[in-house]
Design an enzyme around this catalytic site. Structure first.
Site, short mmCIF file in Angstrom:
data_model
loop_
_atom_site.label_atom_id
_atom_site.label_comp_id
_atom_site.label_asym_id
_atom_site.label_seq_id
_atom_site.Cartn_x
_atom_site.Cartn_y
_atom_site.Cartn_z
N ARG A 52 3.48 -9.55 7.46
CA ARG A 52 2.34 -8.64 7.34
C ARG A 52 1.07 -9.44 7.59
O ARG A 52 1.10 -10.66 7.69
CB ARG A 52 2.32 -7.87 6.01
N GLY A 53 -0.04 -8.67 7.74
CA GLY A 53 -1.28 -9.30 8.16
C GLY A 53 -1.43 -9.05 9.65
O GLY A 53 -0.49 -9.29 10.43
N ALA A 54 -2.62 -8.57 10.03
CA ALA A 54 -2.79 -8.05 11.40
C ALA A 54 -2.35 -9.03 12.50
O ALA A 54 -1.53 -8.68 13.36
CB ALA A 54 -4.24 -7.62 11.58
N ARG A 86 3.72 0.00 12.61
CA ARG A 86 2.61 0.25 11.69
C ARG A 86 1.41 0.72 12.52
O ARG A 86 1.23 0.25 13.65
CB ARG A 86 2.25 -1.03 10.88
N GLN A 187 -1.25 -8.58 -2.45
CA GLN A 187 -1.33 -9.68 -1.48
C GLN A 187 -2.26 -10.80 -1.99
O GLN A 187 -2.03 -11.97 -1.69
CB GLN A 187 -1.87 -9.17 -0.13
N ASP A 228 -8.27 -5.38 10.05
CA ASP A 228 -7.09 -4.88 10.76
C ASP A 228 -7.49 -4.17 12.05
O ASP A 228 -6.68 -4.07 12.97
CB ASP A 228 -6.28 -3.96 9.85
N ASN A 238 -9.90 -2.44 6.90
CA ASN A 238 -9.24 -3.57 6.24
C ASN A 238 -8.52 -3.04 5.01
O ASN A 238 -8.55 -1.84 4.71
CB ASN A 238 -10.26 -4.66 5.88
N LYS A 239 -7.87 -3.94 4.32
CA LYS A 239 -7.03 -3.55 3.17
C LYS A 239 -7.79 -2.66 2.20
O LYS A 239 -8.96 -2.89 1.93
CB LYS A 239 -6.55 -4.84 2.49
O1 MRU Z 1 -0.74 -4.42 4.65
P1 MRU Z 1 -0.94 -5.83 5.08
O2 MRU Z 1 -0.56 -6.83 4.06
O3 MRU Z 1 -0.37 -6.10 6.45
O4 MRU Z 1 -2.49 -5.91 5.24
C1 MRU Z 1 -3.10 -7.09 5.60
C2 MRU Z 1 -4.55 -6.99 5.46
O5 MRU Z 1 -5.11 -5.98 5.17
C3 MRU Z 1 -5.36 -8.14 5.76
O6 MRU Z 1 -6.52 -8.02 5.01
C4 MRU Z 1 -5.66 -8.14 7.21
O7 MRU Z 1 -4.56 -8.08 8.02
C5 MRU Z 1 -6.67 -9.11 7.52
S1 MRU Z 1 -6.45 -10.31 8.75
C6 MRU Z 1 -5.35 -11.47 8.31
#
Ligand code: MRU
Length: 337
Positions: A52-54, A86, A187, A228, A238-239
């Site tokens: 996970r993470g963009a 996603r 996270q 994201d 973003n999250k």
């Molecule tokens: O749902 P996730 O864990 O994939 O979300 C990740 C995030 O929201 C991060 O803040 C985002 O990807 C930022 S860049 C690394």
């Protein structure tokens, strides 16, 4: 910058015939690796938050295309399957579009592997550069608050917002680091704190709901987050929870920085209204660590991203440079097609 000290984990690893992923669902208690041997396994790993993470999602998807090509699978359905894993992080679509362009140009599996490796290598280089750019905006002695996980686990390495924090700590500009838990998936608590402790960076975890109180106490001068998807006017998805941090930051005179590679910028999306926000299973909210915490029969609403309007953002930092007080004109000048 001592990258070996401040960047110690690689969660997405290509092993020649398989993609090895550090299962982020089990951290920090267990460091368990999962081997994906086809594009379907990579798709499932993205959907289930193993990876996970963009940026990490985009990199994993690119390797998923390589696995499909090596197996002689038809590539169009593999691309479509990965793309649908996603919806919000545009790095996924960006990486797949890059792979698709190489396929259209006649690339074989080996050439596609070189492209996936380039996507991964470029992300690490971008993060290191962004770290320096972002840290240079921070006054020495500052405290910072971050949200979610944006570190090595979420990227090819070093991280986006966490990269800025690493660079800021290494250069002595950042004196205090706070990380919000990031309910419901945690996270911040499970992953960001894991990375910071491994780095030996002193940091304090806060409940998400403690953020405004922390700002009022004068403990933080910057909120630093990843992204994201950044729309053409600078609105940033973003999250979930990022938007309320930006509102609280503006109220308290705390600055707000978004750090993300240019692969997160989506000039085809005019503004935040047009960004699809992923809704995940309400069960993620109704249980904690696998144990039901909410009365049976209760319902929940679980959007996992939100949009921070550009006017609440003081700086967008990408490897191409810094945009202060972002708007459509400044975005067009830096990222225009
Ligand atoms: O749902 P996730 O864990 O994939 O979300 C990740 C995030 O929201 C991060 O803040 C985002 O990807 C930022 S860049 C690394």
């Amino acid at each position: 910058m001592d990258y070996d000290r401040y960047d110690r984990v690689r969660a997405v690893q290509w092993h020649g015939d398989r993609l090895r992923l550090l299962d982020q669902r089990l951290l920090p208690q267990q460091e368990h690796w999962i081997d994906c041997r086809d594009a379907a396994a990579v798709t499932q790993a993205i959907r289930d938050l193993v990876v996970r993470g963009a940026p990490a999602i985009g990199i994993a998807a690119a390797w998923g295309v390589v696995l499909a090509a090596r197996a002689g699978e038809p590539l169009e359905p593999a691309l479509a399957m990965l793309r649908a894993a996603r919806p919000t992080a545009v790095n996924l679509m960006w990486a797949l579009d890059r792979m698709k362009a190489r396929i259209a140009a006649g690339a074989d599996a080996a050439a596609l592997a070189r492209e996936a490796q380039a996507i991964q290598d470029e992300d690490l280089a971008a993060n290191r550069h962004m770290g320096e750019l972002g840290a240079s905006l921070i006054e020495p002695g500052a405290g910072v608050l971050t949200h979610c996980n944006t570190g090595s686990l979420a990227t090819a390495g070093f991280g986006t917002a966490l990269g800025v924090i690493r660079a800021g700590v290494a250069s002595g500009r950042i004196a205090r680091v706070y990380a919000g838990e990031t309910r419901p998936w945690q996270q911040g608590a499970r992953l960001t704190m894991y990375e910071l402790v491994r780095d030996g960076i002193p940091a304090k975890l806060i409940a998400d709901s403690a953020a405004a109180h922390l700002m009022r106490a004068g403990e933080v001068q910057w909120v630093i987050v990843g992204a994201d998807r950044i729309a053409a006017n600078g609105d940033t998805a973003n999250k979930i929870g990022t938007y309320q941090l930006a509102i609280a930051a503006r109220h308290h005179g705390v600055k707000f920085m978004v750090a993300a590679p240019s692969s997160t910028v989506d000039m085809a999306t005019p503004d935040g209204e047009a960004i699809e926000i992923e809704l995940r299973d309400p069960a993620e909210l109704l249980s904690t660590a696998g144990r039901r915490t909410v009365v049976e029969g209760a319902e929940a609403w679980n959007p996992v991203f939100d949009v921070t309007p550009a006017e609440l953002i003081d700086a967008i930092v990408t490897e191409r440079g810094v945009i202060e007080r972002p708007n459509a004109a400044a975005m067009q000048a830096m990222f225009g097609r």
